[in-house]
Motif scaffolding. Structure first.
Motif, PDB file in Angstrom:
ATOM      1  N   VAL A  86       0.852  -1.191   0.000  1.00 28.14           N
ATOM      2  CA  VAL A  86       0.000   0.000   0.000  1.00 28.14           C
ATOM      3  C   VAL A  86       0.886   1.239   0.000  1.00 28.14           C
ATOM      4  N   LEU A  87       0.721   2.067  -1.018  1.00 30.45           N
ATOM      5  CA  LEU A  87       1.468   3.323  -1.104  1.00 30.45           C
ATOM      6  C   LEU A  87       0.508   4.461  -0.732  1.00 30.45           C
ATOM      7  N   GLU A  88       0.802   5.100   0.399  1.00 28.97           N
ATOM      8  CA  GLU A  88      -0.043   6.221   0.844  1.00 28.97           C
ATOM      9  C   GLU A  88       0.531   7.507   0.262  1.00 28.97           C
ATOM     10  N   GLY A 143      11.042  -3.907  -7.401  1.00 33.41           N
ATOM     11  CA  GLY A 143      11.455  -4.628  -6.188  1.00 33.41           C
ATOM     12  C   GLY A 143      10.613  -5.873  -5.927  1.00 33.41           C
ATOM     13  N   GLY A 144       9.635  -6.132  -6.797  1.00 33.23           N
ATOM     14  CA  GLY A 144       8.888  -7.383  -6.677  1.00 33.23           C
ATOM     15  C   GLY A 144       7.444  -7.238  -6.242  1.00 33.23           C
ATOM     16  N   ALA A 145       7.007  -6.015  -5.920  1.00 37.55           N
ATOM     17  CA  ALA A 145       5.601  -5.838  -5.531  1.00 37.55           C
ATOM     18  C   ALA A 145       4.713  -6.181  -6.722  1.00 37.55           C
ATOM     19  N   ARG A 146       3.711  -7.010  -6.508  1.00 40.82           N
ATOM     20  CA  ARG A 146       2.827  -7.408  -7.610  1.00 40.82           C
ATOM     21  C   ARG A 146       1.370  -7.019  -7.359  1.00 40.82           C
ATOM     22  N   HIS A 147       1.052  -6.701  -6.113  1.00 40.58           N
ATOM     23  CA  HIS A 147      -0.321  -6.279  -5.800  1.00 40.58           C
ATOM     24  C   HIS A 147      -0.221  -4.925  -5.104  1.00 40.58           C
ATOM     25  N   VAL A 148      -0.375  -3.880  -5.892  1.00 36.13           N
ATOM     26  CA  VAL A 148      -0.133  -2.531  -5.397  1.00 36.13           C
ATOM     27  C   VAL A 148      -1.455  -1.779  -5.237  1.00 36.13           C
ATOM     28  N   VAL A 149      -1.593  -1.150  -4.082  1.00 35.99           N
ATOM     29  CA  VAL A 149      -2.756  -0.306  -3.815  1.00 35.99           C
ATOM     30  C   VAL A 149      -2.234   1.100  -3.528  1.00 35.99           C
ATOM     31  N   VAL A 150      -2.719   2.074  -4.265  1.00 39.01           N
ATOM     32  CA  VAL A 150      -2.320   3.460  -4.013  1.00 39.01           C
ATOM     33  C   VAL A 150      -3.471   4.151  -3.282  1.00 39.01           C
ATOM     34  N   ASP A 151      -3.177   4.595  -2.070  1.00 39.90           N
ATOM     35  CA  ASP A 151      -4.182   5.260  -1.235  1.00 39.90           C
ATOM     36  C   ASP A 151      -4.089   6.774  -1.444  1.00 39.90           C
ATOM     37  N   LEU A 152      -5.124   7.326  -2.080  1.00 36.11           N
ATOM     38  CA  LEU A 152      -5.134   8.759  -2.399  1.00 36.11           C
ATOM     39  C   LEU A 152      -5.851   9.579  -1.322  1.00 36.11           C
ATOM     40  N   VAL A 199      -8.842   1.274   2.238  1.00 33.80           N
ATOM     41  CA  VAL A 199      -7.745   0.328   2.011  1.00 33.80           C
ATOM     42  C   VAL A 199      -8.238  -1.102   2.284  1.00 33.80           C
ATOM     43  N   GLU A 200      -9.078  -1.245   3.314  1.00 31.94           N
ATOM     44  CA  GLU A 200      -9.604  -2.563   3.655  1.00 31.94           C
ATOM     45  C   GLU A 200     -10.373  -3.153   2.462  1.00 31.94           C
ATOM     46  N   ALA A 201     -11.188  -2.323   1.857  1.00 33.79           N
ATOM     47  CA  ALA A 201     -11.958  -2.795   0.698  1.00 33.79           C
ATOM     48  C   ALA A 201     -11.021  -3.167  -0.453  1.00 33.79           C
ATOM     49  N   ALA A 202      -9.970  -2.377  -0.641  1.00 29.06           N
ATOM     50  CA  ALA A 202      -9.053  -2.626  -1.758  1.00 29.06           C
ATOM     51  C   ALA A 202      -8.239  -3.900  -1.547  1.00 29.06           C
ATOM     52  N   THR A 203      -7.806  -4.117  -0.322  1.00 26.31           N
ATOM     53  CA  THR A 203      -6.956  -5.287  -0.067  1.00 26.31           C
ATOM     54  C   THR A 203      -7.801  -6.539   0.142  1.00 26.31           C
ATOM     55  N   GLY A 204      -9.016  -6.350   0.661  1.00 26.82           N
ATOM     56  CA  GLY A 204      -9.890  -7.496   0.907  1.00 26.82           C
ATOM     57  C   GLY A 204     -10.622  -7.948  -0.342  1.00 26.82           C
ATOM     58  N   ALA A 205     -10.718  -7.042  -1.324  1.00 26.14           N
ATOM     59  CA  ALA A 205     -11.480  -7.356  -2.529  1.00 26.14           C
ATOM     60  C   ALA A 205     -10.642  -8.115  -3.545  1.00 26.14           C
ATOM     61  N   GLY A 206      -9.440  -8.534  -3.114  1.00 22.72           N
ATOM     62  CA  GLY A 206      -8.569  -9.254  -4.039  1.00 22.72           C
ATOM     63  C   GLY A 206      -8.053  -8.354  -5.128  1.00 22.72           C
ATOM     64  N   ALA A 207      -7.885  -7.074  -4.776  1.00 17.75           N
ATOM     65  CA  ALA A 207      -7.477  -6.073  -5.773  1.00 17.75           C
ATOM     66  C   ALA A 207      -6.069  -6.339  -6.277  1.00 17.75           C
TER      67      ALA A 207
END
Lengths: 113, 144
Positions: free
Chosen positions: A15-17, A40-49, A105-113
């Motif tokens: 998660v990038l804030e 660096g290997g991150a494959r599941h990235v969530v950007v928190d705006l 963020v919870e919705a993004a990470t829990g939704a299999g984003a």
């Protein structure tokens, strides 16, 4: 306000804030950080705006670039945004049809984003 | 006659200054508070576009921003890039945006134009009257 960037891990998601103003001057730093994460290997990235108070076309271009890069690497990319002025920007540009957008963020990470 | 006239060297760092000045003058002129975010974004996009064109064509001349408040709030952002470079702006649809072959610069240009067109009801992009370049003219109503 200057751009701020902070990274944390939630499960398999990185998660990038992002905070402050993302514009033609600061967007290169956002691009650089996203590339570092992906290289660096991150494959599941969530950007928190959540703390972004200005976002222009240059910032949107960087976000689309990261989405495409991850897609070709079999990764996923999602955004967290619940501010109406920013959501309007996504709607006007049709980018709401391109990015998975989540209110938390919870919705993004829990939704299999 | 412009109320406020600002010119800046075509560097990304100055676009924020132009946005701040543009919004300050808009507020002072009497533009509705709920429109100020859109004013800020639109002036930023117009200046970003001008800076990108100057850099693309190696034009060192300053970008000009003129703000006037006689009856309406009118903002002109003037670049000095070759005109043919500035025409043909169009907003991209979702399929084009997601297309792998679209490079980031072209995507940003298309998105920038979509934002200008989406946020400014009274928008004109046209060649300048004298010399080389284009002007983006944006007008907002005054609440007074």
């Amino acid at each position: 306000m200057e751009l701020s960037l902070a990274t944390r891990t939630v499960g398999e998601h990185t998660v990038l804030e992002v905070g402050g103003e993302v514009d033609v001057y600061t967007a290169p730093r956002l691009r650089e950080r996203l590339l570092e994460l992906i290289d660096g290997g991150a494959r599941h990235v969530v950007v928190d705006l959540g703390r972004v108070d200005f976002l222009d076309s240059t910032g949107l271009g960087v976000l689309v670039g990261a989405l495409k890069r991850l897609r070709t690497a079999d990764g996923t990319f999602a955004l967290v945004c619940d501010k109406e002025p920013l959501l309007k920007i996504f709607r006007i540009t049709a980018l709401d049809q391109v990015f998975p957008l989540h209110p938390t963020v919870e919705a993004a990470t829990g939704a299999g984003a | 006659m412009a109320t406020v006239r600002l010119s800046f060297s075509p560097a990304p760092v100055h676009v924020r200054t132009a946005r701040l000045v543009g919004v300050a003058v808009a507020r002072r002129a009497g533009v509705r508070e709920d429109l100020l975010d859109e004013v800020r974004l639109a002036i930023g996009e117009a200046c970003t576009r001008a800076v990108a064109l100057h850099r693309q064509y190696g034009v060192a001349d300053p970008v000009l921003v003129e703000m006037s408040d006689s009856g309406t709030y009118a903002v002109r952002v003037v670049d000095r890039a070759p005109i043919e470079a500035s025409i043909g702006l169009h907003a991209l649809d979702a399929d084009e945006l997601a297309n792998e072959s679209l490079n980031e610069d072209d995507l940003t240009t298309g998105v920038g134009f979509a934002l200008l067109a989406g946020f400014v009801e009274d928008l004109q992009v046209r060649p300048v009257d004298e010399g080389i370049g284009t002007e983006v003219r944006m007008v907002w109503p005054l609440n007074r």
